[in-house]
Design a protein around this motif. Structure first.
Motif, short mmCIF file in Angstrom:
data_model
loop_
_atom_site.label_atom_id
_atom_site.label_comp_id
_atom_site.label_asym_id
_atom_site.label_seq_id
_atom_site.Cartn_x
_atom_site.Cartn_y
_atom_site.Cartn_z
N SER A 16 0.83 -1.21 0.00
CA SER A 16 0.00 0.00 0.00
C SER A 16 0.86 1.26 0.00
O SER A 16 0.51 2.26 -0.61
CB SER A 16 -0.96 0.00 1.19
N ILE A 17 2.01 1.21 0.66
CA ILE A 17 2.92 2.36 0.65
C ILE A 17 3.46 2.57 -0.76
O ILE A 17 3.51 3.70 -1.25
CB ILE A 17 4.07 2.16 1.67
N LEU A 18 3.84 1.48 -1.43
CA LEU A 18 4.34 1.60 -2.79
C LEU A 18 3.25 2.09 -3.74
O LEU A 18 3.52 2.89 -4.64
CB LEU A 18 4.91 0.27 -3.27
N ASP A 19 2.02 1.61 -3.54
CA ASP A 19 0.91 2.09 -4.37
C ASP A 19 0.67 3.58 -4.15
O ASP A 19 0.42 4.33 -5.09
CB ASP A 19 -0.37 1.30 -4.07
N GLY A 20 0.74 4.00 -2.89
CA GLY A 20 0.56 5.41 -2.59
C GLY A 20 1.67 6.26 -3.19
O GLY A 20 1.42 7.34 -3.73
N PHE A 21 2.91 5.75 -3.14
CA PHE A 21 4.03 6.47 -3.72
C PHE A 21 3.87 6.57 -5.24
O PHE A 21 4.12 7.62 -5.82
CB PHE A 21 5.34 5.78 -3.36
N LYS A 22 3.43 5.48 -5.86
CA LYS A 22 3.21 5.48 -7.31
C LYS A 22 2.12 6.49 -7.68
O LYS A 22 2.26 7.25 -8.63
CB LYS A 22 2.81 4.08 -7.79
N ALA A 23 1.04 6.52 -6.91
CA ALA A 23 -0.04 7.48 -7.17
C ALA A 23 0.46 8.91 -7.00
O ALA A 23 0.09 9.80 -7.76
CB ALA A 23 -1.22 7.21 -6.23
N PHE A 24 1.32 9.13 -6.00
CA PHE A 24 1.89 10.45 -5.78
C PHE A 24 2.73 10.89 -6.97
O PHE A 24 2.63 12.02 -7.43
CB PHE A 24 2.73 10.44 -4.50
N LEU A 25 3.56 9.99 -7.47
CA LEU A 25 4.42 10.33 -8.61
C LEU A 25 3.63 10.56 -9.89
O LEU A 25 4.04 11.35 -10.74
CB LEU A 25 5.44 9.22 -8.85
N MET A 26 2.51 9.90 -10.04
CA MET A 26 1.75 10.00 -11.28
C MET A 26 0.79 11.19 -11.28
O MET A 26 0.13 11.44 -12.28
CB MET A 26 0.99 8.70 -11.55
N ARG A 27 0.70 11.91 -10.18
CA ARG A 27 -0.13 13.11 -10.16
C ARG A 27 0.44 14.12 -11.13
O ARG A 27 1.65 14.19 -11.36
CB ARG A 27 -0.15 13.75 -8.77
N GLY A 28 -0.41 14.94 -11.66
CA GLY A 28 0.05 15.96 -12.60
C GLY A 28 0.96 16.99 -11.95
O GLY A 28 1.85 17.52 -12.58
N ASN A 29 0.75 17.28 -10.67
CA ASN A 29 1.53 18.32 -10.00
C ASN A 29 3.01 17.95 -9.93
O ASN A 29 3.87 18.80 -10.11
CB ASN A 29 1.00 18.56 -8.58
N VAL A 30 3.30 16.70 -9.65
CA VAL A 30 4.70 16.28 -9.53
C VAL A 30 5.39 16.36 -10.88
O VAL A 30 6.52 16.83 -10.99
CB VAL A 30 4.79 14.86 -8.93
N ILE A 31 4.71 15.92 -11.92
CA ILE A 31 5.27 15.97 -13.26
C ILE A 31 5.48 17.43 -13.67
O ILE A 31 6.53 17.80 -14.21
CB ILE A 31 4.36 15.25 -14.27
N ASP A 32 4.49 18.28 -13.40
CA ASP A 32 4.61 19.71 -13.73
C ASP A 32 5.78 20.34 -12.99
O ASP A 32 6.51 21.16 -13.56
CB ASP A 32 3.32 20.46 -13.38
N LEU A 33 5.95 19.97 -11.73
CA LEU A 33 7.06 20.52 -10.95
C LEU A 33 8.39 20.07 -11.52
O LEU A 33 9.32 20.87 -11.63
CB LEU A 33 6.93 20.08 -9.49
N ALA A 34 8.50 18.82 -11.91
CA ALA A 34 9.76 18.33 -12.50
C ALA A 34 10.07 19.07 -13.80
O ALA A 34 11.22 19.46 -14.03
CB ALA A 34 9.66 16.83 -12.74
#
Length: 180
Positions: A16-34
């Motif tokens: 569940s932690i890995l799934d949460g981390f994956k969901a966090f990375l796939m959010r548009g905000n993280v990609i936009d920030l990168a």
């Protein structure tokens, strides 16, 4: 048995932690920030070259080419050392502050005029094309004013005091120590 349940729960928690981390990375905000960080790093070289090739020569026409050399001496004797620090007295290095502020303004102008302004115009054209294709325009919501909110609060307070709620009168209990 308890140890096995603990291991199963630990594995579920890790998944569940890995799934949460994956969901966090796939959010548009993280990609936009990168993307913003990469673009910002690329613009740093452009801004530095504009400062070095245009701004510094203009400043050099007035004085020195490097703004870091501009300073003010509060307490004499101000003798600049070889590393730029003051060996005696109190020296205010206002030139380095002005250079940093100028660098910020140039960076903001480059980002605004080369990225934000064209992108907002592009998005406005896309929205106009979309509305032209569908023939529908979204109605703009009417903003609620401060006066309307205060009137609603007043009406609710009056209704609470008189015992009415939405026009319905509730049975009021008499006020006072003898009331039950």
């Amino acid at each position: 048995m308890t140890r096995r349940l603990t291991e199963v729960n630990a594995k579920k928690e890790a998944v569940s932690i890995l799934d949460g981390f994956k969901a966090f990375l796939m959010r548009g905000n993280v990609i936009d920030l990168a993307v913003a960080v990469v673009i910002g790093a690329a613009f740093t070289s452009i801004v530095n070259s504009v400062v070095k090739g245009v701004i510094n020569p203009l400043v050099g026409a007035i004085g020195t080419k490097n703004l870091d050399h501009y300073s003010y001496c509060l307490k004499d004797p101000c003798k600049p050392g070889t590393d730029g620090s003051a060996e005696g007295g109190v020296q205010i290095l206002w030139g380095s502050v002005a250079g940093a502020a100028l660098n910020f303004v140039i960076t903001a102008a480059v980002v605004y005029f080369l990225m934000v302004l064209p992108m907002s115009k592009y998005l406005a054209r896309q929205e106009a094309r979309k509305q032209a294709r569908t023939g529908k325009t979204e109605p703009e919501p009417n903003p609620v004013t401060e006066l309307e909110v205060l009137q609603d609060i007043r009406d609710l307070l009056v209704a609470q005091r008189t015992g009415t709620v939405d026009g319905v009168v509730r049975q009021q209990r008499p006020a006072g120590p003898d009331a039950r």
